[in-house]
Motif scaffolding. Structure first.
Motif, PDB file in Angstrom:
ATOM      1  N   TRP A  18       8.737  54.958  28.083  1.00  0.00           N
ATOM      2  CA  TRP A  18       9.832  54.142  28.613  1.00  0.00           C
ATOM      3  C   TRP A  18      10.099  54.434  30.080  1.00  0.00           C
ATOM      4  N   LEU A  40      23.188  48.363  34.088  1.00  0.00           N
ATOM      5  CA  LEU A  40      22.772  47.185  33.315  1.00  0.00           C
ATOM      6  C   LEU A  40      21.314  46.833  33.606  1.00  0.00           C
ATOM      7  N   ILE A  41      20.929  46.954  34.853  1.00  0.00           N
ATOM      8  CA  ILE A  41      19.549  46.667  35.250  1.00  0.00           C
ATOM      9  C   ILE A  41      18.613  47.733  34.680  1.00  0.00           C
ATOM     10  N   ALA A  43      19.058  49.268  31.878  1.00  0.00           N
ATOM     11  CA  ALA A  43      18.889  48.916  30.469  1.00  0.00           C
ATOM     12  C   ALA A  43      17.798  47.868  30.308  1.00  0.00           C
ATOM     13  N   ASP A  44      17.809  46.869  31.176  1.00  0.00           N
ATOM     14  CA  ASP A  44      16.778  45.822  31.114  1.00  0.00           C
ATOM     15  C   ASP A  44      15.389  46.398  31.389  1.00  0.00           C
ATOM     16  N   ALA A  45      15.304  47.290  32.382  1.00  0.00           N
ATOM     17  CA  ALA A  45      14.014  47.899  32.723  1.00  0.00           C
ATOM     18  C   ALA A  45      13.497  48.756  31.568  1.00  0.00           C
ATOM     19  N   GLN A  47      14.259  48.353  28.406  1.00  0.00           N
ATOM     20  CA  GLN A  47      13.886  47.433  27.328  1.00  0.00           C
ATOM     21  C   GLN A  47      12.533  46.784  27.615  1.00  0.00           C
ATOM     22  N   ASP A  48      12.307  46.410  28.876  1.00  0.00           N
ATOM     23  CA  ASP A  48      11.011  45.842  29.269  1.00  0.00           C
ATOM     24  C   ASP A  48       9.875  46.841  29.057  1.00  0.00           C
ATOM     25  N   ASP A  52      13.557  50.693  22.411  1.00  0.00           N
ATOM     26  CA  ASP A  52      14.230  49.995  21.324  1.00  0.00           C
ATOM     27  C   ASP A  52      15.341  50.864  20.725  1.00  0.00           C
ATOM     28  N   LEU A  57      20.240  51.916  25.023  1.00  0.00           N
ATOM     29  CA  LEU A  57      20.566  50.608  25.597  1.00  0.00           C
ATOM     30  C   LEU A  57      22.066  50.349  25.590  1.00  0.00           C
ATOM     31  N   CYS A  60      23.794  52.342  28.379  1.00  0.00           N
ATOM     32  CA  CYS A  60      23.611  51.728  29.695  1.00  0.00           C
ATOM     33  C   CYS A  60      24.488  50.497  29.876  1.00  0.00           C
ATOM     34  N   ARG A  61      24.744  49.794  28.807  1.00  0.00           N
ATOM     35  CA  ARG A  61      25.479  48.518  28.871  1.00  0.00           C
ATOM     36  C   ARG A  61      26.958  48.658  28.531  1.00  0.00           C
TER      37      ARG A  61
END
Length: 81
Positions: A18, A40-41, A43-45, A47-48, A52, A57, A60-61
């Motif tokens: 990750w 937030l960004i 978290a997206d990175a 997840q990308d 999981d 996640l 981060c959010r």
């Protein structure tokens, strides 16, 4: 306190896969500047990159969390113990 220590009753497994270049760059920038507005960004990175983990996640959010240097997610991304 949860930003730094997480939930001691629910240890989180973190996969080294990750640690994408973008996730590490974001975490490093936040750590250095002490500006955690990009969580937030991050978290997206993560997840990308295949993250999981709901705990990672959601942390981060979480809009109620005030992130600080020593944040357990940022430290995990940076490989700090």
């Amino acid at each position: 306190m949860r930003c730094i220590f997480g939930n001691p009753f629910r240890p989180v497994s973190f996969s080294p896969s990750w640690r994408s270049d973008s996730a590490v760059a974001l975490a490093s920038g936040m750590y250095g500047s002490r500006d955690f507005s990009a969580m937030l960004i991050l978290a997206d990175a993560l997840q990308d990159a295949g993250c999981d983990s709901p705990e990672v996640l959601e942390h981060c959010r979480d809009p109620k969390c005030t992130h600080v240097r020593g944040c357990w997610v940022v430290d995990l991304v940076l490989g700090k113990e």
